[in-house]
Design a protein around this motif. Structure first.
Motif, PDB file in Angstrom:
ATOM      1  N   UNK A  19       1.127  -1.330  -0.326  1.00 35.95           N
ATOM      2  CA  UNK A  19      -0.263   0.240  -0.166  1.00 35.95           C
ATOM      3  C   UNK A  19       1.113   1.234   0.077  1.00 35.95           C
ATOM      4  N   UNK A  20       0.811   2.584  -0.103  1.00 42.32           N
ATOM      5  CA  UNK A  20       1.050   3.253   0.248  1.00 42.32           C
ATOM      6  C   UNK A  20       1.486   3.897   1.012  1.00 42.32           C
ATOM      7  N   UNK A  21       1.525   3.916   2.127  1.00 42.58           N
ATOM      8  CA  UNK A  21       1.481   3.279   3.569  1.00 42.58           C
ATOM      9  C   UNK A  21       2.756   2.688   3.800  1.00 42.58           C
ATOM     10  N   UNK A  22       2.704   1.440   3.350  1.00 43.93           N
ATOM     11  CA  UNK A  22       3.681   0.486   3.448  1.00 43.93           C
ATOM     12  C   UNK A  22       4.711   0.873   2.592  1.00 43.93           C
ATOM     13  N   UNK A  23       4.808   1.571   1.537  1.00 42.46           N
ATOM     14  CA  UNK A  23       5.410   2.405   0.080  1.00 42.46           C
ATOM     15  C   UNK A  23       6.187   3.904   1.304  1.00 42.46           C
ATOM     16  N   UNK A 103      12.461  20.135  12.300  1.00 38.66           N
ATOM     17  CA  UNK A 103      13.200  19.406  11.872  1.00 38.66           C
ATOM     18  C   UNK A 103      11.999  17.816  11.505  1.00 38.66           C
ATOM     19  N   UNK A 104      11.390  17.829  12.239  1.00 41.66           N
ATOM     20  CA  UNK A 104      10.180  17.072  11.617  1.00 41.66           C
ATOM     21  C   UNK A 104       9.333  17.630  10.732  1.00 41.66           C
ATOM     22  N   UNK A 105       8.688  18.755  11.664  1.00 40.20           N
ATOM     23  CA  UNK A 105       7.335  18.814  10.296  1.00 40.20           C
ATOM     24  C   UNK A 105       7.339  18.647   9.098  1.00 40.20           C
ATOM     25  N   UNK A 106       8.588  19.205   8.792  1.00 38.46           N
ATOM     26  CA  UNK A 106       8.744  19.520   6.975  1.00 38.46           C
ATOM     27  C   UNK A 106       8.641  18.215   6.309  1.00 38.46           C
ATOM     28  N   UNK A 107       9.538  17.306   6.554  1.00 42.34           N
ATOM     29  CA  UNK A 107       9.199  15.969   6.151  1.00 42.34           C
ATOM     30  C   UNK A 107       7.961  14.937   6.284  1.00 42.34           C
ATOM     31  N   UNK A 112       3.179  12.711   3.899  1.00 42.86           N
ATOM     32  CA  UNK A 112       2.091  12.734   3.793  1.00 42.86           C
ATOM     33  C   UNK A 112       1.717  12.723   2.980  1.00 42.86           C
ATOM     34  N   UNK A 113       1.706  14.239   2.262  1.00 42.91           N
ATOM     35  CA  UNK A 113       1.481  14.509   0.663  1.00 42.91           C
ATOM     36  C   UNK A 113       2.008  13.841  -1.067  1.00 42.91           C
ATOM     37  N   UNK A 115       1.778  10.276   0.440  1.00 38.77           N
ATOM     38  CA  UNK A 115       0.985   9.696   0.056  1.00 38.77           C
ATOM     39  C   UNK A 115      -0.416   9.784  -0.738  1.00 38.77           C
ATOM     40  N   UNK A 116      -0.530  10.732  -0.029  1.00 37.57           N
ATOM     41  CA  UNK A 116      -1.752  11.563  -0.309  1.00 37.57           C
ATOM     42  C   UNK A 116      -1.894  11.804  -1.577  1.00 37.57           C
ATOM     43  N   UNK A 117      -0.830  11.908  -2.509  1.00 41.27           N
ATOM     44  CA  UNK A 117      -1.405  11.384  -3.613  1.00 41.27           C
ATOM     45  C   UNK A 117      -1.485  10.666  -4.463  1.00 41.27           C
ATOM     46  N   UNK A 118      -1.129   9.358  -3.634  1.00 45.60           N
ATOM     47  CA  UNK A 118      -1.301   7.965  -4.426  1.00 45.60           C
ATOM     48  C   UNK A 118      -2.639   7.245  -3.994  1.00 45.60           C
TER      49      UNK A 118
END
Length: 119
Positions: A19-23, A103-107, A112-113, A115-118
Motif C-alpha cells: 500500500x502507499x503507507x507501506x511504501x 526538523x520533523x514537521x517539514x519532512x 504525507x503529501x 502518500x495522499x497523492x497515491x
C-alpha cells in the motif's frame, strides 16, 4: 462497511503489492525521520530521567543538603529542586515543539503529501 472490511483508501487486494503507507514506511526519508525523532526523544528522556534521579537520590541520601534553607526564607534546596522539575518539564515540551517544527514537521508533511497523492 464493517470495521473488519478493507477500506478503499490505501488498502490493496492481497497479492497486489504494498500500500502507499507501506511504501512510505520503507522509504529512506521516513527512516531518517524516525531516526531523528527517536534520537531526540531518547536523549531528552534520558536527560530528564537522570535529572529526576539526582533529585530523588539527593532527597533520600543527602537530607542535610535538601533541607538547607536558602537565605532567611522557608525555601529549601529540596523545594527549589522540586519546583525546577516542573520548569524543566515545561522547557522540554517547548524545546520539543520547536525541534519538531524545524526538523520533523517539514519532512512529515512531504511524506504525507506523497502518500495522499497515491490514494
Amino acid at each position: 462497511m464493517s470495521a473488519t472490511d478493507e477500506s478503499s483508501r490505501g488498502a490493496a487486494p492481497p497479492g497486489s503489492g504494498p500500500t502507499p503507507y507501506e511504501e512510505m514506511q520503507r522509504s529512506p526519508e521516513f527512516k531518517a525521520l524516525r531516526s531523528r525523532w527517536r534520537r531526540y526523544i531518547f536523549t531528552m528522556s534520558g536527560l530528564f530521567l537522570a535529572w529526576f534521579l539526582v533529585y530523588v537520590l539527593l532527597a533520600d541520601f543527602a537530607p542535610d543538603v535538601v533541607n538547607t534553607k536558602l537565605g532567611d526564607t522557608n525555601m529549601t534546596v529540596g523545594l527549589l529542586l522540586g519546583l525546577l522539575q516542573f520548569v524543566s518539564t515545561f522547557a522540554i515540551a517547548v524545546a520539543y515543539a520547536r525541534y519538531a517544527e524545524k526538523n520533523l514537521d517539514p519532512t512529515a508533511a512531504e511524506l504525507r503529501a506523497r502518500v495522499e497523492e497515491k490514494l
